[in-house]
Each structure stands twice: as structure tokens, then as C-alpha cells.
Design an enzyme around this catalytic site. Structure first.
Site, mmCIF file in Angstrom:
data_model
loop_
_atom_site.group_PDB
_atom_site.id
_atom_site.type_symbol
_atom_site.label_atom_id
_atom_site.label_comp_id
_atom_site.label_asym_id
_atom_site.label_seq_id
_atom_site.Cartn_x
_atom_site.Cartn_y
_atom_site.Cartn_z
ATOM 1 N N LYS A 30 0.839 -1.213 0.000
ATOM 2 C CA LYS A 30 0.000 0.000 0.000
ATOM 3 C C LYS A 30 0.866 1.251 0.000
ATOM 4 C CE LYS A 30 -1.846 1.686 4.029
ATOM 5 N NZ LYS A 30 -1.530 3.104 4.167
ATOM 6 N N ASN A 31 1.821 1.295 0.923
ATOM 7 C CA ASN A 31 2.597 2.530 1.073
ATOM 8 C C ASN A 31 3.575 2.756 -0.075
ATOM 9 O OD1 ASN A 31 1.226 3.035 3.369
ATOM 10 N ND2 ASN A 31 2.940 2.741 4.789
ATOM 11 N N CYS A 124 -5.848 13.542 12.804
ATOM 12 C CA CYS A 124 -5.768 12.107 12.664
ATOM 13 C C CYS A 124 -5.631 11.463 14.032
ATOM 14 C CB CYS A 124 -4.597 11.848 11.748
ATOM 15 S SG CYS A 124 -3.651 10.435 12.038
ATOM 16 N N ARG A 129 -0.397 15.628 12.468
ATOM 17 C CA ARG A 129 0.357 15.241 11.273
ATOM 18 C C ARG A 129 0.429 16.394 10.280
ATOM 19 N NH1 ARG A 129 -1.078 9.128 9.996
ATOM 20 N NH2 ARG A 129 0.858 9.313 8.862
ATOM 21 N N ASP A 318 4.434 1.243 12.268
ATOM 22 C CA ASP A 318 3.252 0.546 11.746
ATOM 23 C C ASP A 318 3.145 -0.894 12.238
ATOM 24 O OD1 ASP A 318 2.484 2.818 10.464
ATOM 25 O OD2 ASP A 318 3.057 2.178 8.453
ATOM 26 N N ARG A 410 -8.350 -0.511 4.945
ATOM 27 C CA ARG A 410 -7.436 0.406 4.255
ATOM 28 C C ARG A 410 -6.077 -0.250 4.030
ATOM 29 N NH1 ARG A 410 -6.507 5.402 7.324
ATOM 30 N NH2 ARG A 410 -5.276 5.758 5.461
HETATM 31 C C1 UD1 Z 1 4.263 7.174 6.280
HETATM 32 C C2 UD1 Z 1 3.447 5.924 6.136
HETATM 33 C C3 UD1 Z 1 2.861 5.514 7.489
HETATM 34 C C4 UD1 Z 1 3.981 5.393 8.509
HETATM 35 C C5 UD1 Z 1 4.840 6.643 8.547
HETATM 36 C C6 UD1 Z 1 6.059 6.498 9.432
HETATM 37 C C7 UD1 Z 1 2.549 6.077 3.883
HETATM 38 C C8 UD1 Z 1 1.364 6.287 3.015
HETATM 39 N N1 UD1 Z 1 2.346 6.185 5.204
HETATM 40 O O1 UD1 Z 1 3.406 8.212 6.734
HETATM 41 O O2 UD1 Z 1 2.210 4.269 7.320
HETATM 42 O O3 UD1 Z 1 3.398 5.218 9.798
HETATM 43 O O4 UD1 Z 1 5.308 6.928 7.214
HETATM 44 O O5 UD1 Z 1 6.808 5.407 9.047
HETATM 45 O O6 UD1 Z 1 3.634 5.784 3.419
HETATM 46 N N2 UD1 Z 1 5.904 15.263 10.172
HETATM 47 C C9 UD1 Z 1 5.928 16.627 10.379
HETATM 48 N N3 UD1 Z 1 5.827 17.445 9.307
HETATM 49 C C10 UD1 Z 1 5.693 16.965 8.033
HETATM 50 C C11 UD1 Z 1 5.664 15.564 7.834
HETATM 51 C C12 UD1 Z 1 5.767 14.734 8.920
HETATM 52 O O7 UD1 Z 1 6.059 17.102 11.507
HETATM 53 O O8 UD1 Z 1 5.609 17.741 7.080
HETATM 54 C C13 UD1 Z 1 6.008 14.357 11.345
HETATM 55 C C14 UD1 Z 1 4.737 13.529 11.536
HETATM 56 O O9 UD1 Z 1 3.781 14.230 12.272
HETATM 57 C C15 UD1 Z 1 5.261 12.302 12.255
HETATM 58 C C16 UD1 Z 1 6.665 12.130 11.672
HETATM 59 O O10 UD1 Z 1 7.005 13.384 11.077
HETATM 60 O O11 UD1 Z 1 5.374 12.553 13.636
HETATM 61 C C17 UD1 Z 1 6.752 11.034 10.634
HETATM 62 O O12 UD1 Z 1 5.837 11.271 9.605
HETATM 63 P P1 UD1 Z 1 6.081 10.782 8.126
HETATM 64 O O13 UD1 Z 1 7.346 9.979 8.054
HETATM 65 O O14 UD1 Z 1 5.931 11.936 7.212
HETATM 66 O O15 UD1 Z 1 4.874 9.773 7.907
HETATM 67 P P2 UD1 Z 1 3.900 9.727 6.679
HETATM 68 O O16 UD1 Z 1 4.635 9.931 5.410
HETATM 69 O O17 UD1 Z 1 2.718 10.571 6.983
#
Ligand code: UD1
Length: 430
Positions: A30-31, A124, A129, A318, A410
Site C-alpha cells: 500500500k505505502n 488524525c 500530522r 506501523d 485500508r
Molecule cells: C508514512 C506511512 C505511514 C507510517 C509513517 C512512518 C505512507 C502512506 N504512510 O506516513 O504508514 O506510519 O510513514 O513510518 O507511506 N511530520 C511533520 N511534518 C511533516 C511531515 C511529517 O512534523 O511535514 C512528522 C509527523 O507528524 C510524524 C513524523 O514526522 O510525527 C513522521 O511522519 P512521516 O514519516 O511523514 O509519515 P507519513 O509519510 O505521513
């Protein structure tokens, strides 16, 4: 980008304890497929994706691509994506609300259309996030954006010849979003440091390079993208889902009887296997055939562990809810510190209702192993918590009713069919 609240009332009823046997096949990731689908906006040529899981999140991304003028056909596990040109540069709130990965179309749409309007993802259940790392990175690429009425609006002003972006945290989504966007900024060299290194990012890079991109540094924390002027169509096979695989591996360690899991990618799950080794769980791994055979732990001679979720190659957030269930049945004290989504512990109270003994201190769960769990009515709050609670229900004595469980669809393709193949029974109530 998982675990948004779904306003659904679906319930799963299971009676335990049950035993998982036979063979199970892991689906496409999925990811990995979601950012790959977002990157399809960068070409007008035909793209065929293989090994695409049939999941609610994939359908949401199909809706987004279609609202941007793509034509998407699904034939079994293939997606065929065609278009002559993009039509729309506005993506409404509804799909973005359902899935944060939708926001990854913002950069690619801006580059193709010179401007874009994409709804901002909201809150969320596993914590705050934001998308600040995405927007800051895109700004360095010459994409000016502003927030109005719940939308991010952008304009592409052109990028410098060389752009350096250092991520404050190795965000998976921001790394993918910036790489994808930079790919088609012709004449610009973009160097991203402190990148996330998740296998899904490597899959995205393989996909983009196969489309004609020039990206160097796969599997490292510094990635260089030399922007090209055109990307072409292709056929591409998506990698297997390491989180689905890890979930079933943990299930096998709890209720398996020679359960054989196929399409396991050992390298992507090294940290889970080394955790199994630390605990003292036996399993047979065949790296060539990509299979794992695993049976239920015997509750003696097992070790407690101190775990911490971290960016890849660390222990994945995850799999944190699922491993919590396993640790709750190992005598003595284990701990899990959650460093990625610090409040991702909604499953703990529910496990305690089933007899687990877990307390929280800040972002650490302190788990005192118990002999057994007992069935109870419980509530799921997000995708991976749903999977953890389902495992708990299958091993607990008596009936467990998991409400608000639709999140699970999902991330777990053909869930009921796969469970049935393992000899497991569940009833889904709409
Ligand atoms: C992706 C995965 C999700 C997984 C996560 C961490 C997908 C679709 N989803 O989510 O399953 O749990 O990686 O391995 O691939 N953050 C900020 N600012 C930003 C972006 C992120 O502060 O602009 C913070 C988030 O709040 C969180 C951390 O960074 O605390 C990690 O987030 P991120 O690695 O971006 O996760 P996702 O890409 O949302």
C-alpha cells in the site's frame, strides 16, 4: 499517512482461541503504490502497475487521479493509467480527508499545471500530522504556496540550478513528495539530505528511474535528483507489503501452527526478525523462496525486550500495535517507546480490557506479560490498531467484538478471504 478517523460502524466478531495454518500470500505494498500513483501525474503516457492491492486507500488515490483527468482501469491486480493531458489542478477535501497520502499530488500537479489547489489533510487519530516539511521542501524547489479556506494553493516560479534541502526529520511522505516533484524540474539538480530510507521510497525511486528520471542515492539518506524534461510510460511491479507481512508474522508467532507466509521480503523486515531472535521466537526463513514458516510461541524461555520505533531501518511504528500484543503475553517486563507518532497508543486501553497489563509513561508503554487474554467488546481507532486488536481477539479466550473496525480494510487486502485460508473465522457486521 495512515489511520485517519473513518465514520464507520463496522464490527468484527471473533471467537478464540483459534489456530492459523496453511499458506498465506502477501499482497503488493500500500505505502509503495500510493506515492507511485501520485507520480503517474508526471507523464501523459500509459502506465501499467502490477501487484496493486485492492484497498480503500488505492481507490481513494484512483479517485484523485481521475479528478485530475486521468483514466484508471483496474484488471485484477493491475492498474492501467492513461490520459492525454491533465485537466484539473484542484483536488477537493473529500479524498484528502480520507487519506493523507493524497497530499503527495500537490507538487507533481504544480509542476505539470504550473499551479495547483489541493485540500489540506486534517487531524488524525494517531497524532498531529502536519505537512510543513513538504511545503518547506517544495518552496526551495520554487513552488510558492499559501493556505486559504482549507486548501493549499501553489504557483511554480521556476527553480534554481542547484537546490539543497535538508529535512528536519526523515519524513517518509516529505521525502517521497520532494523527490517526485524534483524529478521533472528540468535543468535543476536537487540534493535532499536526512531523507527517509524506507523500502517504499526505494521502490518509488526505481519506478521514477524506469520512467526516465535521473535519481541517485537509493537506500541512503542523501538523494540527488537531476531534473529531466520528460518522463515516459512503463509497466512496473510494486514490491510486497512489509507491514502486512510483519502483521501476519506476528500473528503466526501467537496463533500459528506451521503457518507459511509467502512473498516475504527478508531485507525489508530485518528488524522484526532480529526482534523475534531477541525474544527467542523460532521461525524458518527461506530467503530465496521468500517464505516464512512460523508457529505459536510456547510461553517459556522467552526474553523481554526494550523496543523503540524509529525511521527505517529501525522498528516500524506501523508494527508497534501488533508487537504490543505479542509482548503482552511474554512474562516479565518489556517496553516500547514510540518516537514517530508519540500518541499512537489507542490500542493499549483496549488490550487492558482484554486482560493485558500495560501502562503508559509519556510515549513509552510498559508491558507486564500476562498468561492469557480474554475476549471483550473493544474499539479500534486506526488501521494498525485494528490489526493488533484482531490478533488479540483471535488468541483470546471467548468472544471479542471489535467495533469501528473498518480502518482495517485500508491496509489489509482480502482480509476475510486470507483469514479463511488460514482456517480462521471472523464475522463482519456492517
Ligand atoms: C508514512 C506511512 C505511514 C507510517 C509513517 C512512518 C505512507 C502512506 N504512510 O506516513 O504508514 O506510519 O510513514 O513510518 O507511506 N511530520 C511533520 N511534518 C511533516 C511531515 C511529517 O512534523 O511535514 C512528522 C509527523 O507528524 C510524524 C513524523 O514526522 O510525527 C513522521 O511522519 P512521516 O514519516 O511523514 O509519515 P507519513 O509519510 O505521513
Amino acid at each position: 499517512m495512515e489511520s485517519l478517523e473513518l465514520n464507520t460502524s463496522g464490527k468484527i466478531v471473533v471467537n478464540g482461541p483459534q489456530t492459523a495454518k496453511g499458506d498465506i500470500y502477501i499482497s503488493g505494498s500500500k505505502n509503495a503504490v500510493l506515492p507511485i500513483m501520485a507520480a503517474c501525474l508526471l507523464t501523459d503516457e500509459k502506465i501499467t502497475l502490477d501487484n496493486v492491492p485492492d484497498l480503500a486507500d488505492v481507490s481513494t488515490m484512483i479517485d484523485i487521479l481521475e479528478s485530475a483527468g486521468k483514466v484508471v482501469d483496474r484488471i485484477e491486480d493491475k492498474l492501467i493509467i492513461t490520459s492525454t493531458s491533465l485537466e484539473d489542478f484542484e483536488i477537493p477535501y473529500e479524498p484528502v480527508r480520507k487519506m493523507r497520502a493524497s497530499f503527495n499530488v500537490f507538487g507533481p500537479l504544480t509542476i505539470k499545471m504550473k499551479k495547483a489547489k489541493v485540500a489540506l489533510p486534517g487531524g488524525c487519530s494517531i497524532g498531529v500530522r502536519p505537512v510543513n516539511f513538504h511545503l518547506e521542501g517544495l518552496k526551495k524547489l520554487g513552488i510558492e504556496s499559501k493556505i486559504e479556506h482549507g486548501f493549499a494553493l501553489s504557483k511554480f516560479n521556476g527553480a534554481e540550478k542547484e537546490v539543497n534541502i535538508s529535512l528536519k526529520f526523515p519524513s517518509v511522505g516529505a521525502t517521497e513528495h520532494i523527490i517526485t516533484t524534483a524529478t521533472l524540474i528540468y535543468g535543476t539538480k536537487t540534493i535532499i539530505s536526512n531523507c527517509a530510507m524506507e523500502p517504499e521510497i526505494s521502490d518509488l525511486i526505481d519506478f521514477l528511474n524506469a520512467m526516465g528520471a535521473d535519481i541517485i542515492g537509493k537506500n541512503t539518506s542523501t538523494i540527488t535528483i537531476n531534473g529531466v524534461d520528460k518522463l515516459h510510460g512503463l509497466n512496473y511491479r510494486v514490491i510486497p507489503d512489509r507491514i502486512e507481512a510483519g502483521t501476519y508474522a506476528i500473528m503466526g508467532a501467537l496463533i500459528g501452527d506451521n503457518l507459511t507466509i509467502h512473498n516475504i521480503c527478508y531485507d525489508d523486515l530485518r528488524i522484526l526478525f532480529s526482534t523475534f531472535d531477541d525474544i527467542g521466537i523460532n521461525y524458518e526463513l527461506n530467503k530465496e523462496e521468500k517464505t516464512l514458516k512460523i508457529s505459536k510461541i510456547k510461553n517459556n524461555n522467552l526474553n523481554n525486550v526494550i523496543l523503540k520505533t524509529e525511521p527505517y531501518p529501525g522498528f516500524p511504528t506501523d508494527l508497534q500495535p501488533q508487537i504490543s500484543v505479542l509482548l503482552s503475553l511474554i512474562k516479565g517486563k518489556s517496553t516500547i517507546t514510540e518516537t514517530i507518532f508519540k500518541s499512537r497508543f489507542n490500542h493499549i486501553d483496549e488490550l487492558n480490557r482484554m486482560g493485558a497489563n500495560i501502562r503508559l509513561e509519556d510515549n513509552t508503554a510498559i508491558i507486564d506479560g500476562v498468561d492469557k487474554l480474554t475476549g471483550a467488546p473493544i474499539e479500534a481507532t486506526d488501521l494498525r490498531a485494528s490489526a493488533a486488536l484482531l490478533i488479540a481477539g483471535l488468541l483470546a479466550e471467548g468472544e471479542t467484538i471489535i467495533s469501528n473496525v473498518d480502518h482495517i480494510f485500508r491496509g489489509y487486502e482480502k482480509l476475510e478471504e486470507k483469514l479463511n485460508k488460514m482456517g480462521l473465522k471472523m464475522t463482519y457486521i456492517d
